[in-house]
Design an enzyme around this catalytic site. Structure first.
Site, mmCIF file in Angstrom:
data_model
loop_
_atom_site.group_PDB
_atom_site.id
_atom_site.type_symbol
_atom_site.label_atom_id
_atom_site.label_comp_id
_atom_site.label_asym_id
_atom_site.label_seq_id
_atom_site.Cartn_x
_atom_site.Cartn_y
_atom_site.Cartn_z
ATOM 1 N N GLY A 1 -81.608 -25.744 -51.282
ATOM 2 C CA GLY A 1 -82.299 -24.570 -52.062
ATOM 3 C C GLY A 1 -82.488 -24.697 -53.541
ATOM 4 O O GLY A 1 -83.308 -24.046 -54.201
ATOM 5 N N GLU B 1 -85.604 -26.608 -53.861
ATOM 6 C CA GLU B 1 -86.664 -25.598 -53.325
ATOM 7 C C GLU B 1 -87.066 -24.541 -54.435
ATOM 8 O O GLU B 1 -88.298 -24.398 -54.645
ATOM 9 C CB GLU B 1 -86.319 -24.869 -52.108
ATOM 10 N N ALA C 1 -78.450 -23.868 -51.166
ATOM 11 C CA ALA C 1 -78.156 -22.391 -50.828
ATOM 12 C C ALA C 1 -76.452 -22.676 -50.345
ATOM 13 O O ALA C 1 -76.022 -23.617 -50.220
ATOM 14 C CB ALA C 1 -78.559 -22.172 -49.374
ATOM 15 N N GLU D 1 -80.524 -31.059 -45.851
ATOM 16 C CA GLU D 1 -80.333 -29.975 -44.792
ATOM 17 C C GLU D 1 -80.096 -30.840 -43.642
ATOM 18 O O GLU D 1 -79.106 -30.188 -42.659
ATOM 19 C CB GLU D 1 -81.480 -29.235 -45.013
HETATM 20 N N1 COA Z 1 -72.635 -24.180 -51.010
HETATM 21 C C1 COA Z 1 -71.504 -23.873 -51.055
HETATM 22 N N2 COA Z 1 -70.663 -24.301 -52.105
HETATM 23 C C2 COA Z 1 -71.073 -25.414 -52.696
HETATM 24 C C3 COA Z 1 -71.988 -26.035 -52.354
HETATM 25 C C4 COA Z 1 -73.219 -25.423 -51.608
HETATM 26 N N3 COA Z 1 -74.507 -25.954 -51.595
HETATM 27 N N4 COA Z 1 -72.111 -27.249 -53.192
HETATM 28 C C5 COA Z 1 -71.364 -27.271 -53.704
HETATM 29 N N5 COA Z 1 -70.284 -26.454 -53.429
HETATM 30 C C6 COA Z 1 -68.967 -26.222 -53.953
HETATM 31 C C7 COA Z 1 -68.091 -27.221 -53.382
HETATM 32 O O1 COA Z 1 -67.597 -26.653 -52.050
HETATM 33 C C8 COA Z 1 -66.970 -27.120 -54.314
HETATM 34 O O2 COA Z 1 -66.185 -25.922 -54.328
HETATM 35 P P1 COA Z 1 -64.419 -25.877 -54.172
HETATM 36 O O3 COA Z 1 -64.172 -26.370 -55.577
HETATM 37 O O4 COA Z 1 -64.223 -24.489 -54.238
HETATM 38 O O5 COA Z 1 -64.210 -26.876 -53.174
HETATM 39 C C9 COA Z 1 -67.522 -26.932 -55.853
HETATM 40 O O6 COA Z 1 -68.742 -26.534 -55.432
HETATM 41 C C10 COA Z 1 -67.685 -28.179 -56.320
HETATM 42 O O7 COA Z 1 -68.448 -29.126 -55.585
HETATM 43 P P2 COA Z 1 -67.918 -30.621 -55.038
HETATM 44 O O8 COA Z 1 -68.371 -30.997 -53.739
HETATM 45 O O9 COA Z 1 -66.261 -30.475 -55.289
HETATM 46 O O10 COA Z 1 -68.408 -31.476 -56.142
HETATM 47 P P3 COA Z 1 -68.879 -33.151 -56.124
HETATM 48 O O11 COA Z 1 -69.102 -33.627 -57.496
HETATM 49 O O12 COA Z 1 -67.803 -33.816 -55.493
HETATM 50 O O13 COA Z 1 -69.993 -33.122 -55.267
HETATM 51 C C11 COA Z 1 -72.478 -32.406 -54.633
HETATM 52 C C12 COA Z 1 -71.421 -32.479 -55.753
HETATM 53 C C13 COA Z 1 -73.299 -31.698 -55.164
HETATM 54 C C14 COA Z 1 -72.594 -33.844 -54.008
HETATM 55 C C15 COA Z 1 -71.520 -31.792 -53.199
HETATM 56 O O14 COA Z 1 -70.888 -30.650 -53.771
HETATM 57 C C16 COA Z 1 -72.617 -31.329 -52.401
HETATM 58 O O15 COA Z 1 -73.116 -32.286 -51.376
HETATM 59 N N6 COA Z 1 -72.844 -29.915 -52.091
HETATM 60 C C17 COA Z 1 -73.955 -29.532 -50.932
HETATM 61 C C18 COA Z 1 -75.157 -30.244 -51.279
HETATM 62 C C19 COA Z 1 -75.828 -29.523 -50.131
HETATM 63 O O16 COA Z 1 -75.841 -29.939 -49.252
HETATM 64 N N7 COA Z 1 -76.918 -28.599 -50.248
HETATM 65 C C20 COA Z 1 -78.045 -27.992 -49.328
HETATM 66 C C21 COA Z 1 -77.396 -26.940 -48.803
HETATM 67 S S1 COA Z 1 -78.657 -26.435 -47.513
#
Ligand code: COA
Length: 260
Positions: free
Chosen positions: A112, A115, A66, A135
């Site tokens: 999400g 999910e 999400a 989460e």
């Molecule tokens: N919500 C909002 N933005 C998100 C996102 C999310 N769930 N997941 C990734 N993004 C965005 C990042 O903020 C980043 O945006 P920016 O370039 O404007 O800063 C962009 O997507 C790229 O992500 P980034 O974190 O730079 O890539 P990465 O390869 O270093 O890491 C992940 C990849 C998936 C490990 C990392 O993005 C992450 O942990 N995301 C969140 C996962 C999460 O907790 N999901 C559950 C949400 S309830």
């Protein structure tokens, strides 16, 4: 209809819906959830669509969760509404969809995203996919059905571990956990998933729709799945597909299902 956050393509009776916010790793904001709802609603009534494949844009992510930026300052009331609306509009809608929905998991499926993949009827992953429900690392719990669907698929202990550690598993571990049905190389994911859709479409789509309902009934509180099965079985006898399927078998020919 034209959308800002998703792409649609219909080919050979398969609708592929691609979540298309690659710069945000296809994170699900409200708008995307609404668009997905509209796309599924349209697909329900579109006779050209027999199977739906759900995937993410690019090779990095299916859906990374999400959209965290959207709910960071929500109150408990707003949080509850976010989960309830999402479950109703998308996650339960997909799970109960009368046509087969296959998730082609092409990278990160987190929160999400996982999910959504779990709401689909089954999942095929590319070998670079990574899955998890992180989460609790954000101080919240899964809110789009994750606490219910993950244990249904992988068992209670594994679900507890995955949710408590907020960790990710790779595609092969997901296969071992029964979270995905197949793992294929990333550049074979589209073709493999379409072939699977093709196998499905050789059968009676009316019967498949009844089967989805009956299988799902097993997971609904207060619903007797055996009764749902009996009713669906009975209804099948009144369909043109049943006439065609049985007559084709008895006449030793291939069935051409009219889909009614
Ligand atoms: N919500 C909002 N933005 C998100 C996102 C999310 N769930 N997941 C990734 N993004 C965005 C990042 O903020 C980043 O945006 P920016 O370039 O404007 O800063 C962009 O997507 C790229 O992500 P980034 O974190 O730079 O890539 P990465 O390869 O270093 O890491 C992940 C990849 C998936 C490990 C990392 O993005 C992450 O942990 N995301 C969140 C996962 C999460 O907790 N999901 C559950 C949400 S309830």
């Amino acid at each position: 209809m034209s959308y800002q956050n998703i792409l649609e393509e219909i080919e050979n009776d398969i609708l592929t819906i691609t979540i298309n916010r690659p710069k945000k790793l296809n994170a699900l904001n409200r708008e995307t959830i609404q668009e997905l709802h509209e796309a599924f609603k349209e697909a329900k009534n579109n006779d050209e669509v027999k199977v739906i494949i759900l995937t993410g844009s690019g090779e990095k992510a299916f859906v990374a969760g999400a959209d965290i930026s959207e709910f960071a300052d929500y109150s408990p009331k707003e949080g509850k509404k976010l989960a309830a609306d999402g479950q109703e509009k998308l996650f339960n809608y997909v799970s109960n969809f009368p046509k087969p929905v296959i998730a082609a998991v092409n990278g990160f499926a987190l929160g999400g995203g996982l999910e959504l993949a779990m709401a689909a009827h089954f999942r095929i992953a590319s070998d670079n996919a990574k899955m998890g429900l992180p989460e609790v690392s954000l101080g919240v719990i899964p809110g789009y059905g994750g606490t219910q669907r993950l244990p249904q698929l992988v068992g209670k202990g594994r679900a507890m571990e995955m949710i408590m550690t907020a960790g990710m598993i790779d595609a092969n571990q997901a296969l071992q956990y029964n979270l995905v049905n197949h793992v294929v190389e990333v550049d074979e994911l589209k073709e493999f998933t379409e072939k699977m859709a093709g196998k499905i479409m050789k059968n009676s789509m009316v019967a498949i729709s009844e089967a989805i309902k009956a299988i799902n009934a097993n997971y609904e509180d207060g619903v007797n799945g055996f009764e749902v099965e009996i009713s669906g079985f009975g209804r099948s006898f009144g369909t043109d597909d049943f006439d065609e399927g049985t007559s084709a078998f008895l006449n030793k020919r291939k069935a051409e299902f009219p889909g009614k």
